[in-house]
Design an enzyme around this catalytic site. Structure first.
Site, PDB file in Angstrom:
ATOM      1  N   ASP A  65       0.845  -1.192   0.000  1.00 26.52           N
ATOM      2  CA  ASP A  65       0.000   0.000   0.000  1.00 26.52           C
ATOM      3  C   ASP A  65       0.885   1.249   0.000  1.00 26.52           C
ATOM      4  O   ASP A  65       1.919   1.257  -0.656  1.00 26.52           O
ATOM      5  CB  ASP A  65      -0.992  -0.064   1.157  1.00 26.52           C
ATOM      6  CG  ASP A  65      -1.902  -1.284   1.047  1.00 26.52           C
ATOM      7  OD1 ASP A  65      -2.498  -1.468  -0.033  1.00 26.52           O
ATOM      8  OD2 ASP A  65      -1.995  -2.076   2.003  1.00 26.52           O
ATOM      9  N   SER A  66       0.548   2.273   0.769  1.00 26.31           N
ATOM     10  CA  SER A  66       1.256   3.551   0.631  1.00 26.31           C
ATOM     11  C   SER A  66       2.676   3.554   1.174  1.00 26.31           C
ATOM     12  O   SER A  66       3.426   4.499   0.919  1.00 26.31           O
ATOM     13  CB  SER A  66       0.451   4.660   1.315  1.00 26.31           C
ATOM     14  OG  SER A  66      -0.732   4.937   0.593  1.00 26.31           O
ATOM     15  N   THR A  67       3.084   2.524   1.924  1.00 24.47           N
ATOM     16  CA  THR A  67       4.477   2.484   2.376  1.00 24.47           C
ATOM     17  C   THR A  67       5.435   2.366   1.194  1.00 24.47           C
ATOM     18  O   THR A  67       6.610   2.743   1.299  1.00 24.47           O
ATOM     19  CB  THR A  67       4.717   1.308   3.337  1.00 24.47           C
ATOM     20  OG1 THR A  67       4.516   0.066   2.653  1.00 24.47           O
ATOM     21  CG2 THR A  67       3.767   1.380   4.526  1.00 24.47           C
TER      22      THR A  67
END
Length: 598
Positions: A401-403
């Site tokens: 995801d956004s990591t």
């Protein structure tokens, strides 16, 4: 359960390949393996057929050896006992990093396909069960019509066979007019049924061989094998390779039984035993009961059995040793393939962490995780020390995801799409559900508010080929960006484990990638959350949202203090409300407990 079917079908491809390997191994070791060993090899396949339904990933031999070293424990510095909740705490005074903005991805098409396949599979299982019930009712009618064996000569011979085989349990014998072949049936209370036409054509030697054959099935507990074969046939009704394997297993069962009888006979009796099969080939046939062991079979099967009898020689000690070695080699090979047919492994591939030389301890943080499942990984750079909760989950690859934006921005810097001094990308006035996204963005603002369109723009300019090259260079997770370019990191094809997150953050911090130092520093600055006299904390949240539900939350980063640097990764899973901000709160609580960050 819907996605299980997709993974289950994928596992069947590997299972079919394993069957091919087993058949090749049987052919290679044919002269070394005894008939009984060849039959027993099929039980390894039956074990493997259960693997897709095991709710955890099978372990391999490398993992077993590495876990021996994993038992060593080392206390984390200054670990406290009182838990201090971080809910609502914010190291920067800016709440944006705790509110990990994310967009939902839709998996409805996959779900529908999975449910359709699940329905077809269940219908097939029900159909197979109906056939077995029909066969069972047929057997019940046969049992009602059968009479206890009355022929004194046959009964006397039967008792002599029991003594000859050292069987002391009572096994009832019945005669019936509705069978052509002798059978032994019953898992808990076995009974032998003899056709009346064989009793009326009584021949002492022929009847003795038949009784010995059926009693060998009893002594070798072949009823259990028959039960497992039928169970496998019901569950894997759709796989023709498994049906072929089960047919071969049944054939090998009869050949193994023949061999067991031959071991009891003198060499002069081998020909007579073979003639018994030949003489009765037209009278005996396949049993109509799939759960019964029978003397009969097809003409092709009978030919194989006669040839086995004709070539039989009592094995020498050397041949038995060779057979055991061949069996063990085949068993190690087949069981070593078990992780490849685990639906759990198919769901999220496992990161094979080479931790044999690592200083690792474990700790249970279930109180901090509450209703969430997940894992926490911490690495102390100076002490080369790991603290891991739930190693199985810590090495399970899932969507970043956004990591992932940490590394996406690094790639864009290296490619010259943005620079440390100028990273502005203009908003195209598309309306997004988050106000912070509806504006021009720099790397700092885009990272703070997790602005998807900013990083999608970077990817579009980079292109898939360059992206793949960068991912391969740093070894990011499974390095799979075959999904849509706009969403491959959002609950799609790209996967990474918490342990890998920590390893990559460590490599980023030390610039093991040999990228431009100013680019590394720019990325570090973009994820800096708080700085004070006591230290600095860096981090990035990530939330996985499917069909409107937040099902996965990440918080990864590192803490710098005087003389120490700690790297951490937390992932939480749930059916809903598993967000990056929740993962961050859990992480801050753990770091506070460990007296790493207050």
């Amino acid at each position: 359960m819907d996605d299980f079917m997709i993974r289950f079908l994928a596992c069947n491809i590997f299972i079919s390949g394993i069957i091919g390997i087993l058949l090749i191994a049987k052919r290679i070791f044919k002269n070394s393996l005894s008939s009984r060993m060849q039959y027993n090899l099929w039980f390894l396949l039956l074990v493997l057929l259960a693997v897709p339904f095991i709710p955890f990933r099978p372990i391999g031999l490398p993992q077993i050896f590495s876990w021996l070293g994993y038992l060593r424990t080392s206390p984390v510095s200054g670990a406290g006992t009182a838990m201090k909740k971080a809910a609502g705490t914010n190291p920067t005074g800016n709440t944006d990093w705790m509110n990990d903005f994310t967009l939902s991805v839709n998996s409805e098409a996959l779900s529908i396909t999975g449910y359709i396949l699940l329905g077809i599979w269940i219908v097939g299982i029900i159909s197979m069960i109906i056939l077995i019930i029909k066969s069972f009712l047929h057997l019940r009618s046969l049992e009602k019509s059968a009479l206890p064996l009355q022929n004194k000569a046959v009964r006397t011979l039967y008792n002599r066979c029991l003594d000859e085989m050292g069987i002391h349990n009572t096994i009832p014998v019945y005669s019936t007019a509705f069978l052509k072949s002798p059978i032994i049936v019953g898992l808990l209370k076995p009974c032998i049924y003899l056709p009346i036409h064989l009793i009326s054509d009584y021949n002492g030697s022929d009847m003795r061989y038949m009784l010995l054959h059926e009693l060998q099935h009893y002594k070798r507990h072949d009823a259990i094998g028959s039960f497992l074969m039928n169970l496998a046939g019901v569950v894997y009704w759709f796989n023709p390779f498994i049906w072929y394997a089960l047919k071969e297993m049944r054939n090998d069962k009869e050949i193994a039984c023949d061999t067991s009888v031959l071991k009891m006979l003198s060499e002069d009796d081998y020909e007579d035993y073979g003639n018994t099969l030949i003489n009765f080939a037209e009278k005996v046939s396949l049993t109509p009961f799939p759960f019964a062991a029978s003397l009969g079979g097809t003409m092709k099967q009978m030919k194989r059995r006669v040839l086995n009898i004709a070539s039989y020689e009592k094995p020498s000690s050397l041949k038995r040793l060779k057979g055991m070695t061949a069996f063990m080699l085949t068993a190690v090979l087949l069981l070593g393939l078990a992780p490849f047919i685990s639906t759990y492994a198919a769901e999220s591939s496992n990161y094979h962490w080479n931790d044999s030389g690592e200083n690792i301890s474990t700790r249970d943080f279930s109180e901090e995780f509450g209703t969430y499942t997940g894992s926490f990984v911490l690495y102390d750079l100076e002490r080369n020390y790991w603290l891991v909760s739930d190693k199985a989950k810590a090495t399970t690859r899932i969507a970043p995801d956004s990591t992932y934006k940490i590394y996406d921005s690094l790639f864009a810097l290296e490619a010259g799409i943005i620079s440390p001094d100028y990273s502005l990308i203009l908003w195209d006035h598309t309306t997004y559900p988050f106000e912070a996204w509806n504006a021009d963005q720099t790397l700092q603002s885009a990272m703070t508010s997790s602005v998807n369109w900013y990083f999608q723009s970077l990817d579009k300019q980079l292109g898939k080929s360059a992206l793949q090259s960068y991912l391969d260079t740093i070894g990011y997770g499974n390095q799979d960006i075959s999904g849509n370019l706009a969403s491959y990191w959002m609950e799609s094809t790209l996967k990474i484990s918490p342990v890998e997150q920590v390893e990559l953050l460590t490599a980023l911090y030390q610039n093991d990638f040999d990228f431009a130092p100013e680019h590394i520093q720019t990325v570090k600055n973009s994820i800096r959350l708080s700085a004070s006299d006591t230290g600095t904390i860096y981090g990035k949240t990530g939330t996985g949202c499917i069909n409107g539900e937040d099902i996965s939350g990440w918080f990864v980063g590192f803490v710098e203090t005087a003389g120490h640097t700690w790297f951490f990764a937390t992932n939480i899973k749930a059916d809903y409300s598993a967000t990056g901000s929740a993962a961050a709160e859990i992480t801050m609580s753990i770091l506070s407990d460990l007296q790493i960050w207050k």
